[in-house]
Write a protein that holds these residues in place. Structure first.
Motif, PDB file in Angstrom:
ATOM      1  N   ARG A   1     -31.553  16.043 -28.829  1.00  0.00           N
ATOM      2  CA  ARG A   1     -31.962  14.765 -28.266  1.00  0.00           C
ATOM      3  C   ARG A   1     -30.842  14.337 -27.330  1.00  0.00           C
ATOM      4  O   ARG A   1     -29.742  14.029 -27.782  1.00  0.00           O
ATOM      5  CB  ARG A   1     -32.168  13.706 -29.347  1.00  0.00           C
ATOM      6  N   ASP A   2     -31.107  14.342 -26.032  1.00  0.00           N
ATOM      7  CA  ASP A   2     -30.124  13.945 -25.045  1.00  0.00           C
ATOM      8  C   ASP A   2     -30.422  12.543 -24.555  1.00  0.00           C
ATOM      9  O   ASP A   2     -31.553  12.227 -24.181  1.00  0.00           O
ATOM     10  CB  ASP A   2     -30.119  14.908 -23.856  1.00  0.00           C
ATOM     11  N   LEU A   3     -29.402  11.681 -24.566  1.00  0.00           N
ATOM     12  CA  LEU A   3     -29.533  10.310 -24.116  1.00  0.00           C
ATOM     13  C   LEU A   3     -28.531  10.038 -23.016  1.00  0.00           C
ATOM     14  O   LEU A   3     -27.427  10.585 -23.016  1.00  0.00           O
ATOM     15  CB  LEU A   3     -29.301   9.342 -25.278  1.00  0.00           C
TER      16      LEU A   3
ATOM     17  N   THR B   1     -35.230  17.553 -24.231  1.00  0.00           N
ATOM     18  CA  THR B   1     -34.484  16.380 -23.831  1.00  0.00           C
ATOM     19  C   THR B   1     -35.436  15.210 -23.821  1.00  0.00           C
ATOM     20  O   THR B   1     -36.442  15.232 -23.128  1.00  0.00           O
ATOM     21  CB  THR B   1     -33.873  16.575 -22.427  1.00  0.00           C
TER      22      THR B   1
ATOM     23  N   SER C   1     -33.190  10.233 -19.611  1.00  0.00           N
ATOM     24  CA  SER C   1     -31.864  10.830 -19.566  1.00  0.00           C
ATOM     25  C   SER C   1     -31.731  11.820 -18.429  1.00  0.00           C
ATOM     26  O   SER C   1     -32.684  12.456 -18.015  1.00  0.00           O
ATOM     27  CB  SER C   1     -31.580  11.528 -20.900  1.00  0.00           C
TER      28      SER C   1
ATOM     29  N   GLY D   1     -26.154  11.843 -27.513  1.00  0.00           N
ATOM     30  CA  GLY D   1     -27.248  12.255 -28.384  1.00  0.00           C
ATOM     31  C   GLY D   1     -26.771  13.163 -29.498  1.00  0.00           C
ATOM     32  O   GLY D   1     -25.659  13.027 -29.994  1.00  0.00           O
TER      33      GLY D   1
ATOM     34  N   SER E   1     -35.625  10.659 -24.584  1.00  0.00           N
ATOM     35  CA  SER E   1     -34.886   9.440 -24.852  1.00  0.00           C
ATOM     36  C   SER E   1     -35.789   8.265 -25.124  1.00  0.00           C
ATOM     37  O   SER E   1     -35.351   7.244 -25.616  1.00  0.00           O
ATOM     38  CB  SER E   1     -33.963   9.113 -23.680  1.00  0.00           C
TER      39      SER E   1
ATOM     40  N   GLN F   1     -25.069   4.662 -29.947  1.00  0.00           N
ATOM     41  CA  GLN F   1     -26.504   4.414 -29.859  1.00  0.00           C
ATOM     42  C   GLN F   1     -26.917   3.284 -30.798  1.00  0.00           C
ATOM     43  O   GLN F   1     -27.792   2.479 -30.465  1.00  0.00           O
ATOM     44  CB  GLN F   1     -27.275   5.696 -30.209  1.00  0.00           C
TER      45      GLN F   1
END
Length: 417
Positions: A81-83, A27, A37, A66, A29, A110
């Motif tokens: 990829r976590d946002l 994870t 995140s 993400g 950001s 995004q």
């Protein structure tokens, strides 16, 4: 319609193959310029898109927070990829390498939906950016090309320096329909033409453009073999799927999904060019046996090669017998097919060889796995692995079911036997 291209420090062809497969789930950001995140509750994550990579070994999932990458065999999440707030409507992979094409999507995109960002995850930065006057409908990648699909135009760029190579006008294309060949020795693109039901095929290496009148109704779905020599299409009616020779536009085969109108969600051709799978809003995955003959070794020995074998090709002025195999007619045809010259085409269409019934709650996309399997990914966060009997056909067997992402769509009890 114009485009703007920018790049930072040049763009180099991706070399780090398998980096996404081997990368641990993580994870982050900071690379996207967002606050740290805290996306831990999967129920809050909306699934915006799913897309296979070029060899169907992985698929990407664009979410409202993400994106994620999943390996298919064995099934596992390999990367994410976590946002906190950053949605992706398009996440296009380039096989299994570090390069991705990203387009923003959802309520909080995004990036603006009229931009394509070429993201190098090894460097954790964008290495190229394309901006357009209208929203991007699709992106396709191969190792030497970047293809951006708008509603009325397609742009083809060189991957190395992002220079514009081709511009193609199309009929209204809100779904972003476009497909590419992926073998290094062929460079083929297929997309809607300028007329209803027409497909335009670009053989870039040969500098040949072919227009195929595939259907009377508008094109709803299309796909190419890995070498680009075969094209499969479906129209908005969703009853027939047709297979064409892209070199001369000859129709080689026609198969029937059903008699009622349906929306075809996806079509997939097996690497051996022996099978075709299709999914639709009717909730059934249909498998068809193709009569197209392939050259080289026996098809079963090529299942795991990841590449389609070379096709036997004949000019339109010669017989098509070499492209049709008389021993592969396993599809159920009407017993009245001997009267095909008198009766409507309905009676001579070939029906599916095997089937699997899915819950009619979402959109599904299909692809072929190894050892007579079909993989299905749903927009409800579901993954299925199905096995079919290549001799007897019939109902496919569910071998695996995974809920890879929880969504608001709940899966009914399975109807498989």
């Amino acid at each position: 319609m114009s485009s703007t291209v920018s790049t930072s420090c040049g763009v180099h062809p991706p070399m780090r193959l398998n980096s996404l497969e081997s990368a641990p789930s993580q994870t982050t950001s900071a690379a996207f310029g967002q606050p740290e995140s805290d996306v831990n509750d999967a129920e809050q994550t909306e699934l915006l898109s799913v897309s296979w990579n070029q060899d169907y070994g992985c698929f990407s999932a664009g979410t409202s927070h993400g994106f994620r990458i999943y390996n298919c065999n064995p099934f596992k999440e390999t990367f994410r990829r976590d946002l906190k707030s950053g949605g992706f409507g398009i996440v296009e992979m380039l096989f299994r390498c570090n390069i991705l094409a990203l387009v923003g999507g959802g309520a909080n995109p995004q990036y603006p939906p009229n931009k394509v960002m070429i993201w190098d995850d090894h460097q954790s930065r964008c290495i190229g950016e394309f901006a357009f006057r209208s929203d991007v409908r699709g992106v396709k990648l191969r190792r030497d090309r970047i293809v951006v699909v708008l509603e009325h135009k397609i742009y083809v760029y060189n991957f190395t320096d992002l220079k514009l190579l081709n511009q193609i006008e199309t009929l209204a294309n809100p779904k972003g329909l476009c497909c590419l060949s992926h073998q290094s020795n062929t460079s083929v693109l297929a997309c809607p033409g300028m007329r209803r039901g027409e497909v335009r095929v670009e053989h870039f290496g040969l500098k040949v453009t072919k227009f195929i009148s595939a259907h009377e109704s508008s094109i709803a779905c299309l796909t190419l073999t890995m070498d680009g020599l075969l094209l499969a299409t479906a129209s908005v009616k969703g009853t027939l799927i047709r297979i064409f020779n892209t070199m001369d536009g000859t129709r080689l085969q026609e198969v029937r999904r059903g008699v009622d109108k349906a929306e075809i969600y996806s079509i997939s051709l097996s690497p051996t060019v022996q099978w075709l799978a299709a999914s639709s809003d009717k909730g059934t995955v249909h498998l068809f046996c193709l009569k197209v003959r392939v050259s080289g070794e026996d098809a079963s020995s090529q299942t795991t090669s990841g590449q389609a074998p070379g096709m036997v090709h004949q000019n339109s002025s010669t017989s098509l017998d070499a492209l049709i195999s008389p021993n592969m007619g396993a599809n159920a045809s009407s017993s009245l097919s001997f009267m095909r010259g008198v009766l409507p085409k309905y009676f001579s269409s070939e029906w599916s060889f095997a089937q699997f019934h899915l819950p009619e709650v979402t959109r599904y996309i299909v692809a072929f796995g190894s050892q007579n399997t079909v993989m299905v990914v749903g927009m409800d966060g579901s993954f299925y692995r199905l096995r079919f009997d290549p001799v007897n056909g019939g109902e496919m067997e569910q071998q695996e079911y995974v809920r890879y992402l929880k969504t608001d769509i709940h899966r009914p009890r399975s109807t498989t036997t």
